[in-house]
Design an enzyme around this catalytic site. Structure first.
Site, PDB file in Angstrom:
ATOM      1  N   CYS A   1      37.235  36.099  38.518  1.00  0.00           N
ATOM      2  CA  CYS A   1      37.979  35.710  37.318  1.00  0.00           C
ATOM      3  C   CYS A   1      39.449  36.099  37.387  1.00  0.00           C
ATOM      4  CB  CYS A   1      37.320  36.347  36.096  1.00  0.00           C
ATOM      5  SG  CYS A   1      35.591  35.867  35.923  1.00  0.00           S
TER       6      CYS A   1
ATOM      7  N   CYS B   1      38.157  39.766  27.641  1.00  0.00           N
ATOM      8  CA  CYS B   1      36.754  39.916  28.030  1.00  0.00           C
ATOM      9  C   CYS B   1      35.877  40.291  26.852  1.00  0.00           C
ATOM     10  CB  CYS B   1      36.625  40.965  29.123  1.00  0.00           C
ATOM     11  SG  CYS B   1      37.126  42.609  28.591  1.00  0.00           S
TER      12      CYS B   1
ATOM     13  N   CYS C   1      37.910  41.272  37.504  1.00  0.00           N
ATOM     14  CA  CYS C   1      36.851  40.955  38.457  1.00  0.00           C
ATOM     15  C   CYS C   1      37.326  39.882  39.439  1.00  0.00           C
ATOM     16  CB  CYS C   1      35.620  40.451  37.723  1.00  0.00           C
ATOM     17  SG  CYS C   1      34.781  41.695  36.747  1.00  0.00           S
TER      18      CYS C   1
ATOM     19  N   CYS D   1      28.497  37.232  30.635  1.00  0.00           N
ATOM     20  CA  CYS D   1      28.732  38.036  31.832  1.00  0.00           C
ATOM     21  C   CYS D   1      29.644  39.212  31.477  1.00  0.00           C
ATOM     22  CB  CYS D   1      29.348  37.161  32.923  1.00  0.00           C
ATOM     23  SG  CYS D   1      29.489  37.969  34.529  1.00  0.00           S
ATOM     24  N   CYS D   2      30.727  38.927  30.729  1.00  0.00           N
ATOM     25  CA  CYS D   2      31.635  40.006  30.315  1.00  0.00           C
ATOM     26  C   CYS D   2      30.910  41.004  29.418  1.00  0.00           C
ATOM     27  CB  CYS D   2      32.842  39.434  29.576  1.00  0.00           C
ATOM     28  SG  CYS D   2      34.100  38.694  30.645  1.00  0.00           S
TER      29      CYS D   2
HETATM   30  S1  SF4 Z   1      35.530  39.111  34.249  1.00  0.00           S
HETATM   31 FE1  SF4 Z   1      34.247  37.471  35.186  1.00  0.00          FE
HETATM   32  S2  SF4 Z   1      32.857  38.450  36.698  1.00  0.00           S
HETATM   33 FE2  SF4 Z   1      33.800  40.080  35.364  1.00  0.00          FE
HETATM   34  S3  SF4 Z   1      32.309  40.434  33.797  1.00  0.00           S
HETATM   35 FE3  SF4 Z   1      33.742  38.882  32.958  1.00  0.00          FE
HETATM   36  S4  SF4 Z   1      32.893  36.844  33.552  1.00  0.00           S
HETATM   37 FE4  SF4 Z   1      31.779  38.435  34.743  1.00  0.00          FE
END
Ligand code: SF4
Length: 268
Positions: free
Chosen positions: A217, A246, A214, A131-132
């Protein structure tokens, strides 16, 4: 934000230091910061990666008030807190300067929905890293393509993983020069400067958030918790040596970028 309601309890939550007296050595650190920003601007084209954090508001203020020729960008991951999006709009108006929006896209973004990444990031470090990578690292990589330097708000005091940050070094991950002009600033420096110049900053700091990313998180922290304990907290094993990142600021991000696969949940 799903976690902010808990700030109303009797627990003692973090709040930024109120610093009205200039910290020792601050003038020298500020002078070096402005010199580094001007040096970064000589690496044309150079971009400032703005996260809307307190640190980055300090840098944005200096870039604007000293008319330093550095373009500002920010990553809109699609998961930012409402307060961050509101601050984004507000500072563009206050400073009459645009912060260019960079967003994730492509089939891999759609694939995150297919695997229900919003809920799986808490169970799978692999999905969280994906996701990151898809929402942050890849859009940043595109934003930095063709640039000669970038500016970050990293500070040595932020975490154990950042205590060796250089003021100016070659970024092997993204293959350009990387400047961290406030690398030596303390928390007190940041909040002294914000207070002195009435620099706009996120309303979340007053609700117990010490580091803001985010929405899914990021959580508020208690007094005496590590300042980055509210980031990816479910992955932390040692509260005294918080190291989660991240992927944007770690040396192996380049390797991760080529290896993470939505179908592979075992490699991390
Ligand atoms: S901080 Fe969390 S929501 Fe944002 S990109 Fe990374 S995993 Fe995804």
């Amino acid at each position: 934000m799903t976690t902010s309601s808990s700030t109303t309890s009797s627990i003692a939550w973090y709040s930024p230091p109120r610093v009205t007296t200039e910290p020792v050595g601050f003038a020298a650190r500020l002078t070096e910061t402005i010199e580094l920003l001007n040096e970064a601007a000589t690496y044309t084209p150079c971009v400032f990666a703005h996260s809307l954090s307190a640190e980055d508001m300090v840098l944005f203020h200096l870039i604007a008030t000293h008319r330093i020729d550095v373009q500002s960008i920010a990553l809109d991951t699609g998961k930012l807190p409402t307060a961050t999006l509101e601050l984004w709009r507000r500072v563009e108006t206050i400073y009459s300067r645009r912060i260019e929006r960079r967003t994730p896209s492509g089939p891999r973004l759609a694939a995150l929905s297919d695997v229900d990444a919003d809920s799986q990031i808490y169970e799978s470090k692999h999905i969280r890293a994906l996701c990151c990578q898809i929402r942050k690292t890849e859009p940043l990589r595109l934003a930095l393509a063709g640039k000669r330097a970038w500016v970050t708000g990293l500070r040595r005091a932020q975490s154990a993983g950042r205590e060796t940050i250089e003021k100016n070094s070659f970024d092997v991950t993204f293959q350009l020069q990387k400047f961290s002009p406030i690398y030596l600033w303390s928390d007190e420096d940041i909040w002294y400067f914000i207070e002195k110049y009435e620099i706009p900053h996120s309303t979340l700091y007053a609700k117990g958030f010490a580091s803001i990313g985010c929405d899914p998180c990021t959580r508020p922290i208690r007094v005496n918790e590590h300042p980055r304990a509210g980031r990816w907290w479910w992955e932390q094993t040692d509260p005294n040596t918080i190291k989660s990142e991240c992927g944007i600021h770690v040396a192996n991000a380049n390797a991760q970028a080529g290896s993470l696969d939505l179908n592979d949940r075992t490699s991390l």
